[in-house]
Scaffold this motif. Structure first.
Motif, PDB file in Angstrom:
ATOM      1  N   ILE A 237      -7.674  19.389   8.242  1.00  0.00           N
ATOM      2  CA  ILE A 237      -7.786  18.294   7.271  1.00  0.00           C
ATOM      3  C   ILE A 237      -6.625  18.378   6.879  1.00  0.00           C
ATOM      4  CG2 ILE A 237      -9.440  18.496   5.081  1.00  0.00           C
ATOM      5  CD1 ILE A 237     -11.196  20.541   6.559  1.00  0.00           C
ATOM      6  N   PHE A 238      -5.249  18.640   6.218  1.00  0.00           N
ATOM      7  CA  PHE A 238      -4.671  18.321   5.720  1.00  0.00           C
ATOM      8  C   PHE A 238      -4.033  16.743   6.422  1.00  0.00           C
ATOM      9  CE2 PHE A 238       0.294  18.398   5.164  1.00  0.00           C
ATOM     10  CZ  PHE A 238       0.450  19.140   3.643  1.00  0.00           C
ATOM     11  N   GLU A 239      -3.358  17.516   7.427  1.00  0.00           N
ATOM     12  CA  GLU A 239      -3.103  16.049   8.167  1.00  0.00           C
ATOM     13  C   GLU A 239      -3.502  14.570   8.258  1.00  0.00           C
ATOM     14  OE1 GLU A 239      -2.758  17.337  12.701  1.00  0.00           O
ATOM     15  OE2 GLU A 239      -1.021  18.439  11.839  1.00  0.00           O
ATOM     16  N   ARG A 240      -4.897  14.577   7.254  1.00  0.00           N
ATOM     17  CA  ARG A 240      -5.526  13.129   7.449  1.00  0.00           C
ATOM     18  C   ARG A 240      -5.260  12.892   6.228  1.00  0.00           C
ATOM     19  NH1 ARG A 240      -9.268  15.758  11.118  1.00  0.00           N
ATOM     20  NH2 ARG A 240     -11.093  16.469   9.176  1.00  0.00           N
ATOM     21  N   SER A 241      -5.081  14.591   5.052  1.00  0.00           N
ATOM     22  CA  SER A 241      -5.550  13.474   3.886  1.00  0.00           C
ATOM     23  C   SER A 241      -4.237  13.119   3.155  1.00  0.00           C
ATOM     24  CB  SER A 241      -5.734  14.712   2.881  1.00  0.00           C
ATOM     25  OG  SER A 241      -6.809  15.179   3.511  1.00  0.00           O
ATOM     26  N   MET A 242      -4.194  12.269   1.880  1.00  0.00           N
ATOM     27  CA  MET A 242      -2.927  11.266   1.471  1.00  0.00           C
ATOM     28  C   MET A 242      -2.758  12.744   0.344  1.00  0.00           C
ATOM     29  SD  MET A 242      -2.634   9.070   3.358  1.00  0.00           S
ATOM     30  CE  MET A 242      -0.968   8.168   2.587  1.00  0.00           C
ATOM     31  N   PHE A 243      -1.129  12.486  -0.034  1.00  0.00           N
ATOM     32  CA  PHE A 243      -0.695  12.981  -0.705  1.00  0.00           C
ATOM     33  C   PHE A 243       0.441  13.025  -1.652  1.00  0.00           C
ATOM     34  CE2 PHE A 243      -2.282  16.515   1.776  1.00  0.00           C
ATOM     35  CZ  PHE A 243      -2.912  17.012   1.851  1.00  0.00           C
ATOM     36  N   LEU A 244       1.069  12.317  -3.115  1.00  0.00           N
ATOM     37  CA  LEU A 244       1.885  12.136  -3.467  1.00  0.00           C
ATOM     38  C   LEU A 244       2.842  12.877  -3.632  1.00  0.00           C
ATOM     39  CD1 LEU A 244       2.393  10.173  -4.895  1.00  0.00           C
ATOM     40  CD2 LEU A 244       1.602  11.311  -7.453  1.00  0.00           C
ATOM     41  N   CYS A 245       3.949  13.129  -3.308  1.00  0.00           N
ATOM     42  CA  CYS A 245       4.778  14.092  -3.491  1.00  0.00           C
ATOM     43  C   CYS A 245       5.839  13.956  -5.066  1.00  0.00           C
ATOM     44  CB  CYS A 245       6.273  13.613  -2.385  1.00  0.00           C
ATOM     45  SG  CYS A 245       7.626  14.545  -2.319  1.00  0.00           S
ATOM     46  N   SER A 246       5.862  15.000  -5.663  1.00  0.00           N
ATOM     47  CA  SER A 246       6.141  15.098  -6.731  1.00  0.00           C
ATOM     48  C   SER A 246       7.396  15.066  -6.792  1.00  0.00           C
ATOM     49  CB  SER A 246       5.430  15.714  -7.248  1.00  0.00           C
ATOM     50  OG  SER A 246       6.005  17.957  -6.548  1.00  0.00           O
ATOM     51  N   VAL A 247       8.566  14.661  -5.859  1.00  0.00           N
ATOM     52  CA  VAL A 247       9.792  14.754  -6.203  1.00  0.00           C
ATOM     53  C   VAL A 247      10.231  13.339  -5.524  1.00  0.00           C
ATOM     54  CG1 VAL A 247      12.380  15.117  -4.805  1.00  0.00           C
ATOM     55  CG2 VAL A 247      10.550  16.622  -3.931  1.00  0.00           C
ATOM     56  N   CYS A 248       9.459  12.277  -4.302  1.00  0.00           N
ATOM     57  CA  CYS A 248       9.383  10.848  -4.337  1.00  0.00           C
ATOM     58  C   CYS A 248       8.658   9.314  -5.591  1.00  0.00           C
ATOM     59  CB  CYS A 248       9.749  10.874  -3.321  1.00  0.00           C
ATOM     60  SG  CYS A 248       8.856  10.911  -1.926  1.00  0.00           S
ATOM     61  N   PHE A 249       8.040  10.739  -5.859  1.00  0.00           N
ATOM     62  CA  PHE A 249       6.506   9.870  -5.984  1.00  0.00           C
ATOM     63  C   PHE A 249       6.268   8.464  -5.038  1.00  0.00           C
ATOM     64  CE2 PHE A 249       8.748  11.288  -9.879  1.00  0.00           C
ATOM     65  CZ  PHE A 249       8.023  12.178 -10.481  1.00  0.00           C
ATOM     66  N   ILE A 250       5.969   8.511  -3.579  1.00  0.00           N
ATOM     67  CA  ILE A 250       5.430   7.985  -2.833  1.00  0.00           C
ATOM     68  C   ILE A 250       4.173   8.912  -2.203  1.00  0.00           C
ATOM     69  CG2 ILE A 250       5.932   7.118  -0.790  1.00  0.00           C
ATOM     70  CD1 ILE A 250       8.808   6.904  -1.237  1.00  0.00           C
ATOM     71  N   GLU A 251       2.889   7.862  -2.024  1.00  0.00           N
ATOM     72  CA  GLU A 251       2.586   9.099  -1.370  1.00  0.00           C
ATOM     73  C   GLU A 251       2.187   8.599   0.346  1.00  0.00           C
ATOM     74  OE1 GLU A 251      -2.929   9.019  -2.667  1.00  0.00           O
ATOM     75  OE2 GLU A 251      -1.908   6.893  -1.932  1.00  0.00           O
ATOM     76  N   LYS A 252       2.354   9.849   0.667  1.00  0.00           N
ATOM     77  CA  LYS A 252       1.953  10.284   2.427  1.00  0.00           C
ATOM     78  C   LYS A 252       1.188  10.555   2.966  1.00  0.00           C
ATOM     79  CE  LYS A 252       7.064   9.635   1.775  1.00  0.00           C
ATOM     80  NZ  LYS A 252       8.584   9.854   2.620  1.00  0.00           N
ATOM     81  N   GLN A 253       0.845  10.194   4.269  1.00  0.00           N
ATOM     82  CA  GLN A 253      -0.033  11.399   4.973  1.00  0.00           C
ATOM     83  C   GLN A 253       0.663  12.315   5.713  1.00  0.00           C
ATOM     84  OE1 GLN A 253      -1.300   8.915   8.363  1.00  0.00           O
ATOM     85  NE2 GLN A 253      -3.444  10.731   8.259  1.00  0.00           N
ATOM     86  N   GLY A 254      -0.790  13.686   5.490  1.00  0.00           N
ATOM     87  CA  GLY A 254      -0.244  14.908   5.600  1.00  0.00           C
ATOM     88  C   GLY A 254       0.774  14.829   6.673  1.00  0.00           C
ATOM     89  N   THR A 255       0.788  13.996   8.412  1.00  0.00           N
ATOM     90  CA  THR A 255       1.065  14.418   8.754  1.00  0.00           C
ATOM     91  C   THR A 255       2.972  14.413   8.815  1.00  0.00           C
ATOM     92  OG1 THR A 255       1.056  12.332   9.604  1.00  0.00           O
ATOM     93  CG2 THR A 255      -0.281  13.767  10.484  1.00  0.00           C
ATOM     94  N   ASN A 256       2.803  13.395   7.597  1.00  0.00           N
ATOM     95  CA  ASN A 256       4.733  13.487   6.831  1.00  0.00           C
ATOM     96  C   ASN A 256       4.163  14.448   6.343  1.00  0.00           C
ATOM     97  OD1 ASN A 256       5.144  11.560   8.869  1.00  0.00           O
ATOM     98  ND2 ASN A 256       3.940  10.291   7.361  1.00  0.00           N
ATOM     99  N   CYS A 257       3.794  15.525   5.580  1.00  0.00           N
ATOM    100  CA  CYS A 257       4.477  16.047   4.380  1.00  0.00           C
ATOM    101  C   CYS A 257       4.415  17.488   4.716  1.00  0.00           C
ATOM    102  CB  CYS A 257       2.999  16.404   3.703  1.00  0.00           C
ATOM    103  SG  CYS A 257       2.774  14.483   3.036  1.00  0.00           S
TER     104      CYS A 257
END
Length: 456
Positions: free
Chosen positions: A191-211
């Motif tokens: 579920i984490f890998e399929r979800s989207m997240f906002l990185c609070s360091v660079c403030f860019i939204e990325k998919q869970g596979t990149n987080c």
């Protein structure tokens, strides 16, 4: 519409609702059916109760989870379904007892009787996903301590205690907890890998596979930002500071997360420093004093001895020199001074730790040596020939070492001529005419340059 058309329409409708990871179907004319993976919806805070890991602490048997392994219904559609006969089915589950599975089978039969002559698969699926917990009166914590019993015994078969359509898909009770925890972990990762997240360091939204997600706090940041953060901290030696960047959060990164992000050489440094920091807190472990070895050594504190398992060096753990038996330790001044500063700057707990680690005798020796060294630095100077500390109490600046009888200048520290030591103060240089420099007027009441230049 005949039975075959209704079956085709029902399977087509189910395929439009559920993806292939949940529903798989067979549409052969003579053998229509498939399987459905039903994942019951759990409350936000849901726990399972297993045998306590620590027998003195019941709480150690509680495990918070978000996903339970699914209940799988395998179904086959007879040719006279739905007009006359219901689908043939089996129910498979790991965490339900055979009695509970038998109750579910009975309920599915009842639902068919209530809707006889109509397609029933969607109703069954909806019941297993939405109403199962209420029907079986299950709640948190779910007790899984007595799920698997000897249901294959002849006694159970003779009494027909269980519905033959029930399949308990677990070999033994001992494997149940791990199976549930592994499934929960895998589902969370998917579920984490399929979800989207906002990185609070660079403030860019990325998919869970990149987080990555910090395990203790669930704060999420992109891998690129965390890779740079980890590399900088490890390069500076701050392996204990790989904490979550979220404000006021103290969650630490797991070593597996660090390994997945940083280059191999950086991770090796991280692993070595982490091991060293752990060993430094252990009272009976220190590193081999040999510079080219540095292997961890288990100490015999009763006899103040350590034996390196790598280079076989036998040493005193107090002074780190070759083992000297009952003879007093000889510790280098620099090490004693460092120990004295560490002891004076430590809090009460830190001082107790150092006293246990080095012994009070060494601590007191470090303090005394430091005081002595400070006094010598302030009030003496070394003989340039033998290094003996010399104190100037009175007299001129021509000094005589009482150990090696060498003459030297108190002002510049140079050795003086054995035949004419005073000539140094007549020669051009910073010490010219400075034979009596620094002496008080109460010792010599001379004015001007009466003793400016002279021959001896």
């Amino acid at each position: 519409m005949d039975d075959q058309e209704e079956q085709d329409d029902e399977l087509l409708a189910l395929e439009s609702i559920y993806d292939e990871t949940v529903l798989s179907t067979i549409k052969d004319t003579d053998d229509k059916g498939g399987q459905f993976t039903a994942c019951p919806h759990l409350p936000e805070k849901f726990y399972i109760q297993s045998e306590p890991l620590n027998k003195g602490n019941v709480e150690s048997g509680l495990h918070k989870i978000q996903h339970l392994p699914p209940i799988v219904i395998h179904f086959q559609l007879p040719t006279n379904y739905p007009s006359i006969a219901p689908p043939h089915f089996t129910l498979t589950c790991k965490w339900l007892t055979h009695n509970q599975l038998s109750s579910l089978c009975q309920r599915l039969d009842e639902l068919w009787e209530e809707n006889k002559g109509m397609v029933i698969l969607f109703t069954w699926i909806n019941f297993l996903q939405e109403e199962l917990f209420d029907f079986l009166q299950l709640s948190s914590p779910l007790d899984i301590r007595n799920i698997v019993i000897s249901h294959n015994s002849s006694k159970n078969e003779e009494n027909n205690l269980f519905d033959s359509r029930c399949i308990q898909d677990i070999v033994s009770q001992d494997l149940l907890l791990m199976a549930i925890l592994d499934y929960n972990k895998q589902m969370k990762a998917d579920i984490f890998e399929r979800s989207m997240f906002l990185c609070s360091v660079c403030f860019i939204e990325k998919q869970g596979t990149n987080c990555i997600c910090f395990m203790d706090c669930d704060h999420v940041f992109c891998k690129e930002c965390m890779r740079d953060y980890f590399v900088i901290q490890i390069s500076d030696g701050n392996v204990q500071n790989l904490i979550c960047p979220h404000d006021k959060c103290q969650s630490e990164a797991h070593p597996s997360q660090v390994k997945a992000l940083v280059p191999d050489d950086i991770y090796k440094r991280y692993d070595d420093l982490l091991l060293k920091s752990s060993l430094d807190t252990m009272m009976d472990i220190m590193y081999c004093p040999r510079r080219l070895c540095q292997c961890p050594v288990l100490l015999d504190r009763e006899n103040n001895i350590g034996r390196c398992p790598s280079c076989q060096f036998v040493f005193c753990h107090l002074c780190k020199l070759v083992y000297h038996g009952l003879s007093p330790c000889r510790i280098k001044a620099a090490e004693l001074n460092k120990l004295k500063e560490e002891y004076e700057n430590a809090d009460d707990e830190g001082k107790k730790f150092l006293e246990k680690k080095y012994g009070r005798r060494i601590i007191h020796q470090a303090i005394e040596e430091s005081i002595t060294r400070e006094w010598l630095d302030n009030y003496t100077k070394p003989c340039p020939a033998c290094g003996t500390s010399i104190q100037k109490i009175d007299g001129c600046n021509k000094m005589t070492c009482m150990k090696c009888r060498n003459y030297f200048c108190w002002l510049c520290g140079d050795s003086l001529s054995r035949s004419n030591p005073y000539s140094h103060f007549n020669m051009d240089g910073p010490c010219r005419n400075q034979l009596f420099q620094g002496m008080g007027e109460e010792e010599f009441d001379f004015e001007g340059d009466e003793f400016g230049e002279f021959e001896l």
